[in-house]
Enzyme design. Structure first.
Site, PDB file in Angstrom:
ATOM      1  N   LYS A 118       4.648  -0.516  32.950  1.00  0.00           N
ATOM      2  CA  LYS A 118       4.291   0.047  34.249  1.00  0.00           C
ATOM      3  C   LYS A 118       3.296   1.193  34.034  1.00  0.00           C
ATOM      4  O   LYS A 118       3.207   1.725  32.916  1.00  0.00           O
ATOM      5  CB  LYS A 118       5.543   0.536  34.976  1.00  0.00           C
ATOM      6  CG  LYS A 118       6.140   1.827  34.388  1.00  0.00           C
ATOM      7  CD  LYS A 118       7.198   2.375  35.291  1.00  0.00           C
ATOM      8  CE  LYS A 118       7.596   3.751  34.844  1.00  0.00           C
ATOM      9  NZ  LYS A 118       6.569   4.784  35.026  1.00  0.00           N
ATOM     10  N   HIS A 167      11.784   1.611  38.621  1.00  0.00           N
ATOM     11  CA  HIS A 167      13.071   1.734  37.926  1.00  0.00           C
ATOM     12  C   HIS A 167      14.258   1.527  38.870  1.00  0.00           C
ATOM     13  O   HIS A 167      15.108   0.676  38.660  1.00  0.00           O
ATOM     14  CB  HIS A 167      13.208   3.124  37.296  1.00  0.00           C
ATOM     15  CG  HIS A 167      12.187   3.446  36.265  1.00  0.00           C
ATOM     16  ND1 HIS A 167      11.666   2.501  35.412  1.00  0.00           N
ATOM     17  CD2 HIS A 167      11.601   4.611  35.927  1.00  0.00           C
ATOM     18  CE1 HIS A 167      10.801   3.079  34.604  1.00  0.00           C
ATOM     19  NE2 HIS A 167      10.748   4.355  34.900  1.00  0.00           N
ATOM     20  N   GLY A 187      16.497  -2.619  30.845  1.00  0.00           N
ATOM     21  CA  GLY A 187      17.202  -2.721  29.580  1.00  0.00           C
ATOM     22  C   GLY A 187      18.478  -1.906  29.585  1.00  0.00           C
ATOM     23  O   GLY A 187      19.517  -2.331  29.078  1.00  0.00           O
ATOM     24  N   LEU A 197       4.351   6.021  22.988  1.00  0.00           N
ATOM     25  CA  LEU A 197       5.418   5.071  23.305  1.00  0.00           C
ATOM     26  C   LEU A 197       5.747   4.202  22.105  1.00  0.00           C
ATOM     27  O   LEU A 197       6.924   3.958  21.802  1.00  0.00           O
ATOM     28  CB  LEU A 197       5.005   4.196  24.496  1.00  0.00           C
ATOM     29  CG  LEU A 197       6.047   3.177  24.961  1.00  0.00           C
ATOM     30  CD1 LEU A 197       7.248   3.870  25.587  1.00  0.00           C
ATOM     31  CD2 LEU A 197       5.438   2.193  25.953  1.00  0.00           C
TER      32      LEU A 197
END
Length: 747
Positions: A153, A230, A186, A16
């Protein structure tokens, strides 16, 4: 305050961080350089310094230049960023203490004022509590500087684990210091100033859709991994009331909580789930399991949600996500009713779908945008200068319409979601993140559904174009169901946990078995089919419902079929009633009213309660209540033959209010009688076996482990037994079907 900011990416050499985080922090530095802050950046990891350092700088050297920087300017800024970055091993408490000492030493040597410390935890969630404790004990800045800790998360896997994690974290960090990130927020932030309120008031909303296809779900499954976080956040941002001041973080967070509180309960009837064909093999390989290991983890889910507020009352919200679907696309759409009826030119723009689409990227469009049908209204261009109107159209369709049929606006310079969110962390904007209350409210909403689906077999689908219409689902009242049947493969037959719905024989009659939720859904579906058949043939459907605990779940399910069940042509009768006023909680009619009748649109004259309360007396023989009910049955029911009678069975084998000691010798032709129950209230009114056995269909619903012994006993009895009145239910020309859940059947 202006001053020095220390950024620590824990897990700084992971996937990530490599793909998104360092690009986001480079963008932050490029935005802030020369504006009064100074920075230092640490990539933290478990590896020792000599191994971690080349990994980190291998990532940093590949960072792309922000589009607003010239090549020359970017080279200078990137060199500065690399000079300010350093790898630091972060494994033990001592490692965190050394990091804190290093920060203090740098501040002292360079005479800098500390503004704050930003820790980004790009690590598995099970390590959060331990790292939070280390930060709290060793790396806190002085009281006049801020501390911000970013958490990725998943935040637990259900309500209970989320509560436990929240407790551990809140013991170490203040709520204002925690930033629970969801990168889909975002993506959606660029749409925050576009309110749906005007559209919803001026046009009739038909439905709302939120859809996401992504590449991978881990062992958490699609609902935990995508819908609970989400898509729920997208829904709340999209549909909550917008405050007058969009910079008021507290008001935005409160409005999100208010919206979550207005969501109606969801259960298995509100969801369909699937699993793509190759998934089980992948899990066996990944977890090193044997070939007989079977996972029920869903990789596809479609859920319908309803809201208890004036603005969205009665409007279904469809939330869908899946792996191995035909196209990678993410969007939220509001579909409006079109009241234009086109006679000759269906391709005229006024005849087409009216919709607002929030495209989150991917798919045919490839960039984030708001699309508004030209037959809806023309939006004003956002005046901030961050948005532009798109006038050059590619030859593609978006959700059924060519691009030329939309007004389209998109960001002038689209920013990657993590860049946006990292900037918001830096400025302390909490509205872009998930609060503890919001997180727990979301889990409280989804956990009952997850528990209900834990024993449901997902529909297997091949993936890609080969899916065809296999995953299509449709709205049925407030529920959803797959719109096409599929062959169900039962895995490991004989193992209790692997059954879904099973059909067989019981006491020489048809039997349907399943777990309780699926059994009730099947019974409700069978009732709908029986009603439709009766109405086609005779114009009306006569349904008699028994009291007791067994029908409760069914009544709730029927209440959800508000629009699909033909209530206008249905007559509701009682199988039995306790001799108490209908207004009391012990009344069977009161139960039918509270669970069903008050929720459906059924003509008053189609409701037939048993007359147990006459002349201000309860079940007095001289008042002739049973005779009155029999007369009403003969008046309305053709041949006194109900289309469907639903019965339950007590643990002693009684059914309706017909008990072992009930005397029926002199009442063989009667349709209703007064009876005595061995338990209070003793006085009852009941249909007789004569009335029951005249019915076209009789369903017997038996649920719960407490009925297992009874089910076993009845299976060994041939014919009638005076000890078990239920054995006298033998329709003369009709059909008897037993509905027995697995708890009652298998114990």
């Amino acid at each position: 305050i202006l001053g020095h900011v220390t950024v620590v990416v824990v897990g700084g050499t992971g996937d990530l961080a490599r793909k998104y985080l360092w690009q986001g922090f480079f963008q932050l530095y490029a935005d802030q350089v020369g504006k009064g802050h100074t920075f230092s950046f640490y990539g933290g990891g478990l590896s020792p310094t000599e191994k971690g350092t080349p990994l980190l700088f291998g990532i940093l050297k590949e960072l792309a230049c922000p589009p607003e920087l010239s090549a020359e300017r970017c080279t200078l800024v990137k060199d500065q960023f690399l000079h300010l970055s350093k790898y630091h091993q972060l494994k033990t408490t001592e490692d965190y203490e050394k990091l804190s000492q290093q920060i203090k030493q740098q501040l002292g040597q360079e005479g800098m004022v500390e503004a704050g410390r930003l820790f980004y935890l790009s690590v598995p969630a099970f390590t959060y509590a331990d790292i939070a404790e280390k930060i709290n004990n060793t790396c806190r800045p002085p009281s006049d500087a801020w501390l911000r800790v970013v958490l990725e998360k998943p935040f637990g896997h259900d309500l209970y684990s989320a509560q436990a994690l929240d407790k551990k974290l809140s013991d170490q960090l203040k709520e204002k210091e925690m930033y629970r990130i969801d990168h889909y927020l975002g993506k959606f932030l660029c749409f925050r100033k576009k309110s749906l309120t005007k559209s919803a008031k001026e046009h009739h909303v038909l439905e709302i859709e939120i859809f996401c296809r992504i590449q991978f779900y881990d062992q958490y499954g699609v609902i935990r991994d995508v819908l609970q976080n989400h898509l729920t956040e997208v829904m709340t941002l999209m549909l909550m009331n917008l405050p007058a001041n969009l910079s008021n973080s507290m008001e935005i967070l409160q409005n999100k909580l208010n919206f979550l509180a207005s969501l109606q309960h969801v259960d298995n009837s509100n969801a369909v789930v699937g699993q793509y064909q190759a998934y089980n093999g992948e899990v066996q390989e990944e977890l090193n399991k044997t070939k007989d290991y079977f996972s029920l983890t869903p990789t596809f889910a479609g859920v319908v949600i309803h809201v208890d507020n004036v603005q969205y009352e009665g409007i279904p919200i469809f939330m869908t996500s899946g792996k191995a679907l035909d196209e990678r696309v993410s969007y939220a759409r509001v579909l409006f009713k079109n009241d234009v009826f086109c006679i000759q030119d269906p391709n005229n723009v006024q005849c087409k779908s009216k919709q607002i689409i929030f495209s989150l990227g991917h798919g045919n469009l490839q960039y984030p945008a708001i699309l508004i049908s030209k037959n809806l209204f023309k939006p004003e261009l956002v005046s901030s200068g961050d948005w532009k109107e798109v006038t050059e159209y590619k030859d593609v369709n978006v959700l059924g319409l060519p691009l030329s049929d939309y007004y389209i606006q998109s960001p002038v310079t689209p920013r990657e979601a993590y860049c946006e969110l990292i900037s918001h962390v830096f400025f302390g904007r909490k509205d872009s993140f998930i609060s503890a209350e919001g997180l727990l409210a979301s889990w409280a909403f989804w956990t009952p559904l997850l528990e209900g689906l834990s024993r449901v077999f997902p529909r297997v689908y091949p993936g890609g174009e080969a899916n065809g219409n296999l995953l299509n689902f449709q709205l049925q009242g407030h529920q959803v169901a797959f719109s096409h049947e599929a062959v169900v493969n039962v895995i490991n037959p004989g193992a209790k946990d692997n059954f879904q719905v099973m059909q067989g024989k019981y006491r020489s009659s048809e039997m349907v078995s399943a777990w309780a939720q699926e059994l009730v859904e099947r019974l409700a579906s069978d009732l709908l089919l029986a009603a439709e058949e009766a109405i086609r043939e005779e114009g009306q459907f006569h349904l008699a419902l028994s009291g007791g605990s067994s029908p409760v779940a069914l009544l709730r399910a029927l209440a959800l079929n508000l629009y699909t069940f033909p209530w206008r042509n249905t007559h509701i009768w009682q199988v039995d009633e306790r001799c108490v006023p209908h207004t009391e909680t012990g009344s069977n009619f009161r139960s039918i009213h509270d669970l069903l009748l008050q929720h459906i649109r059924i003509p008053y004259f189609n409701i037939h309660p048993m007359p147990v309360h006459l002349t201000q007396r309860l079940c007095v023989e001289e008042d002739g209540g049973p005779a009155l009910y029999e007369k009403e049955i003969n008046k309305h029911v053709n041949g006194s033959s109900f289309h469907y009678i639903l019965l339950g069975v007590g643990q002693d084998g009684h059914t309706a209010s017909l008990f072992q000691d009930t005397k029926l010798e002199n009442d063989e032709e009667r349709l209703a009688i007064l009876t005595e129950s061995p338990i209070k209230p003793h006085q009852r009114m009941s249909l007789t076996f004569t009335a029951i056995n005249r019915a076209r269909r009789v369903g017997v619903l038996i649920m719960g482990k407490s009925k297992h012994e009874l089910v076993s006993q009845l299976s060994r009895i041939k014919g009638e037994s005076s000890k078990y009145p239920i054995t006298k239910v033998q329709p003369k020309t009709g059909t008897l079907i037993w509905y027995i859940d697995y708890d009652a059947l298998l114990g």
